[in-house]
Scaffold this motif. Structure first.
Motif, PDB file in Angstrom:
ATOM      1  N   ARG A   1      61.239 -17.044  52.843  1.00 27.84           N
ATOM      2  CA  ARG A   1      62.136 -16.918  53.990  1.00 27.84           C
ATOM      3  C   ARG A   1      61.301 -16.966  55.256  1.00 27.84           C
ATOM      4  NH1 ARG A   1      60.916 -12.034  55.880  1.00 27.84           N
ATOM      5  NH2 ARG A   1      60.825 -10.198  54.533  1.00 27.84           N
ATOM      6  N   ALA A   2      61.964 -16.960  56.399  1.00 25.80           N
ATOM      7  CA  ALA A   2      61.259 -16.904  57.676  1.00 25.80           C
ATOM      8  C   ALA A   2      60.742 -15.487  57.905  1.00 25.80           C
ATOM      9  CB  ALA A   2      62.192 -17.311  58.813  1.00 25.80           C
ATOM     10  N   ALA A   3      59.582 -15.378  58.512  1.00 24.11           N
ATOM     11  CA  ALA A   3      58.984 -14.074  58.792  1.00 24.11           C
ATOM     12  C   ALA A   3      59.782 -13.329  59.855  1.00 24.11           C
ATOM     13  CB  ALA A   3      57.546 -14.257  59.263  1.00 24.11           C
ATOM     14  N   THR A   4      59.864 -12.008  59.698  1.00 25.24           N
ATOM     15  CA  THR A   4      60.463 -11.169  60.724  1.00 25.24           C
ATOM     16  C   THR A   4      59.484 -11.034  61.896  1.00 25.24           C
ATOM     17  OG1 THR A   4      59.536  -9.127  59.826  1.00 25.24           O
ATOM     18  CG2 THR A   4      61.655  -9.868  58.932  1.00 25.24           C
ATOM     19  N   GLU A   5      59.950 -10.473  62.992  1.00 24.59           N
ATOM     20  CA  GLU A   5      59.071 -10.270  64.144  1.00 24.59           C
ATOM     21  C   GLU A   5      57.900  -9.366  63.777  1.00 24.59           C
ATOM     22  OE1 GLU A   5      61.119  -8.896  67.558  1.00 24.59           O
ATOM     23  OE2 GLU A   5      62.478 -10.624  67.675  1.00 24.59           O
ATOM     24  N   GLU A   6      58.179  -8.311  63.023  1.00 23.10           N
ATOM     25  CA  GLU A   6      57.125  -7.379  62.613  1.00 23.10           C
ATOM     26  C   GLU A   6      56.103  -8.077  61.730  1.00 23.10           C
ATOM     27  OE1 GLU A   6      57.189  -2.716  61.352  1.00 23.10           O
ATOM     28  OE2 GLU A   6      58.420  -4.073  60.151  1.00 23.10           O
ATOM     29  N   GLU A   7      56.562  -8.873  60.761  1.00 30.84           N
ATOM     30  CA  GLU A   7      55.647  -9.604  59.882  1.00 30.84           C
ATOM     31  C   GLU A   7      54.844 -10.623  60.673  1.00 30.84           C
ATOM     32  OE1 GLU A   7      58.421  -9.367  55.829  1.00 30.84           O
ATOM     33  OE2 GLU A   7      58.610 -11.042  57.225  1.00 30.84           O
ATOM     34  N   THR A   8      55.496 -11.288  61.624  1.00 30.03           N
ATOM     35  CA  THR A   8      54.803 -12.279  62.458  1.00 30.03           C
ATOM     36  C   THR A   8      53.647 -11.635  63.204  1.00 30.03           C
ATOM     37  OG1 THR A   8      56.800 -13.608  62.730  1.00 30.03           O
ATOM     38  CG2 THR A   8      55.088 -13.876  64.388  1.00 30.03           C
ATOM     39  N   GLU A   9      53.876 -10.434  63.743  1.00 28.90           N
ATOM     40  CA  GLU A   9      52.824  -9.741  64.492  1.00 28.90           C
ATOM     41  C   GLU A   9      51.707  -9.269  63.574  1.00 28.90           C
ATOM     42  OE1 GLU A   9      52.280  -5.819  67.408  1.00 28.90           O
ATOM     43  OE2 GLU A   9      54.284  -6.504  66.795  1.00 28.90           O
ATOM     44  N   ASP A  10      52.063  -8.622  62.451  1.00 20.32           N
ATOM     45  CA  ASP A  10      51.046  -8.056  61.560  1.00 20.32           C
ATOM     46  C   ASP A  10      50.197  -9.127  60.886  1.00 20.32           C
ATOM     47  OD1 ASP A  10      51.563  -5.357  62.017  1.00 20.32           O
ATOM     48  OD2 ASP A  10      53.151  -5.297  60.514  1.00 20.32           O
ATOM     49  N   LEU A  11      50.800 -10.269  60.563  1.00 21.81           N
ATOM     50  CA  LEU A  11      50.081 -11.330  59.865  1.00 21.81           C
ATOM     51  C   LEU A  11      49.557 -12.413  60.807  1.00 21.81           C
ATOM     52  CD1 LEU A  11      52.394 -11.696  56.733  1.00 21.81           C
ATOM     53  CD2 LEU A  11      50.147 -10.609  56.840  1.00 21.81           C
ATOM     54  N   GLN A  12      49.762 -12.215  62.123  1.00 14.93           N
ATOM     55  CA  GLN A  12      49.253 -13.142  63.141  1.00 14.93           C
ATOM     56  C   GLN A  12      49.753 -14.564  62.880  1.00 14.93           C
ATOM     57  OE1 GLN A  12      44.966 -12.662  63.349  1.00 14.93           O
ATOM     58  NE2 GLN A  12      45.114 -10.425  63.358  1.00 14.93           N
ATOM     59  N   LEU A  13      51.074 -14.691  62.774  1.00 10.10           N
ATOM     60  CA  LEU A  13      51.699 -15.965  62.445  1.00 10.10           C
ATOM     61  C   LEU A  13      52.370 -16.568  63.668  1.00 10.10           C
ATOM     62  CD1 LEU A  13      53.488 -14.942  59.128  1.00 10.10           C
ATOM     63  CD2 LEU A  13      51.271 -16.078  59.365  1.00 10.10           C
ATOM     64  N   ALA A  14      52.611 -17.871  63.596  1.00 12.16           N
ATOM     65  CA  ALA A  14      53.466 -18.511  64.592  1.00 12.16           C
ATOM     66  C   ALA A  14      54.897 -18.062  64.359  1.00 12.16           C
ATOM     67  CB  ALA A  14      53.356 -20.036  64.479  1.00 12.16           C
ATOM     68  N   ALA A  15      55.691 -18.032  65.404  1.00  7.03           N
ATOM     69  CA  ALA A  15      57.083 -17.578  65.295  1.00  7.03           C
ATOM     70  C   ALA A  15      57.838 -18.406  64.256  1.00  7.03           C
ATOM     71  CB  ALA A  15      57.772 -17.681  66.649  1.00  7.03           C
ATOM     72  N   ARG A  16      58.678 -17.702  63.469  1.00  4.73           N
ATOM     73  CA  ARG A  16      59.536 -18.317  62.455  1.00  4.73           C
ATOM     74  C   ARG A  16      58.750 -19.016  61.351  1.00  4.73           C
ATOM     75  NH1 ARG A  16      64.010 -16.070  61.982  1.00  4.73           N
ATOM     76  NH2 ARG A  16      64.973 -17.944  61.113  1.00  4.73           N
ATOM     77  N   SER A  17      57.528 -18.571  61.106  1.00  2.00           N
ATOM     78  CA  SER A  17      56.773 -19.117  59.983  1.00  2.00           C
ATOM     79  C   SER A  17      57.437 -18.744  58.663  1.00  2.00           C
ATOM     80  CB  SER A  17      55.341 -18.566  59.981  1.00  2.00           C
ATOM     81  OG  SER A  17      54.607 -19.027  61.079  1.00  2.00           O
ATOM     82  N   ALA A  18      57.297 -19.605  57.691  1.00  2.00           N
ATOM     83  CA  ALA A  18      57.790 -19.282  56.347  1.00  2.00           C
ATOM     84  C   ALA A  18      56.795 -18.369  55.652  1.00  2.00           C
ATOM     85  CB  ALA A  18      57.984 -20.559  55.538  1.00  2.00           C
ATOM     86  N   VAL A  19      57.304 -17.387  54.913  1.00  3.98           N
ATOM     87  CA  VAL A  19      56.452 -16.479  54.159  1.00  3.98           C
ATOM     88  C   VAL A  19      56.998 -16.355  52.736  1.00  3.98           C
ATOM     89  CG1 VAL A  19      55.579 -15.128  56.106  1.00  3.98           C
ATOM     90  CG2 VAL A  19      57.771 -14.508  55.055  1.00  3.98           C
TER      91      VAL A  19
END
Length: 246
Positions: free
Chosen positions: A192-210
């Protein structure tokens, strides 16, 4: 026939015996397991009891029933990351390889979300102990995970409430403190798409798939011991499995 603790229901004794044969490799993927009739005769139980043991193995994902043929050992699709972590902890006393380290971002009592309460079998008391961590290596974050434990486990394993690393890993610590041993695990995976919290913790681009893995560890009595929800970033993991085509 092995000597098995009599406190266990007979169908679980049979299921555990066959499960151990599968996990040792005595029964391999594609091998046929004993039929209900054979189990009933060998273990001196009724056919419904024998059938229930095979149903338990099927529920654990270890066997599959083929209509008109029999019951066969399945190819074991497991979360290799989790298996490697537990195996390393048991052998070396350390859960991470050199260069890997975890940062515990929160720990303590929380009201369990519905999917966690269901996985742990919580009914009236929905409080549970959680441990949320980000695992890193030299290239940055490699996974975000939260482990959840039922209230009785939290009361007997107080280090779970502290935001400090447990060197041998949470599962071995819980096993040592509770006397309950992890026996097998079930995994469910989805993307699924990463949540805002996951995006921050994993240093991802917005709406990255995880990749999301729900991981439940069961003890020798088939009771849930740990529920973990892990988030894997893209481009960092490839889960591979080999299997025969015949």
């Amino acid at each position: 026939m092995p000597q098995i603790e009599e406190a266990q229901p007979k169908y679980l004794q049979i299921a555990h015996y066959i499960r151990d044969q599968i996990l040792r490799g005595d029964l391999r993927p594609g091998d046929e397991v004993p039929s209900e009739r054979q189990l009933a005769a060998d273990w001196k139980v009724s056919r419904p009891t024998a059938a229930r043991s095979l149903e338990a193995l099927s529920h654990q994902g270890l066997v599959e029933k083929r209509q008109g043929s029999g019951t066969y050992v399945r190819s074991l699709e497991v979360n290799r990351r989790a298996r490697e972590l537990y195996g390393r902890a048991r052998q070396t006393g350390k859960i991470y390889t050199p260069g890997e380290y975890a940062v515990i971002t929160s720990a303590g009592w929380l009201e369990a979300p519905d999917h966690v309460a269901e996985a742990l079998g919580l009914v009236k008391d929905r409080r549970a102990v959680h441990r949320r961590r980000v695992t890193n290596n030299q290239d940055g974050p490699i996974t975000l995970s939260t482990s959840w434990f039922a209230p009785d486990v939290g009361q007997r394993a107080p280090k779970l409430l502290e935001p400090e690393r447990i060197q041998e890993g949470t599962l071995l610590y819980v096993e040592n403190m509770t006397g309950r041993q992890g026996s097998y695990a079930e995994d469910r995976m989805c993307a699924r798409a990463a949540t805002e919290e996951e995006t921050e913790d994993l240093q991802l681009a917005a709406r990255s798939a995880v990749l999301i893995v729900h991981h439940v560890v069961f003890d020798l009595q088939d009771r849930p011991l740990e529920f973990a929800e892990a988030t894997y970033p893209p481009h960092r993991w490839a889960f591979e499995q080999g299997y025969p085509l015949t």
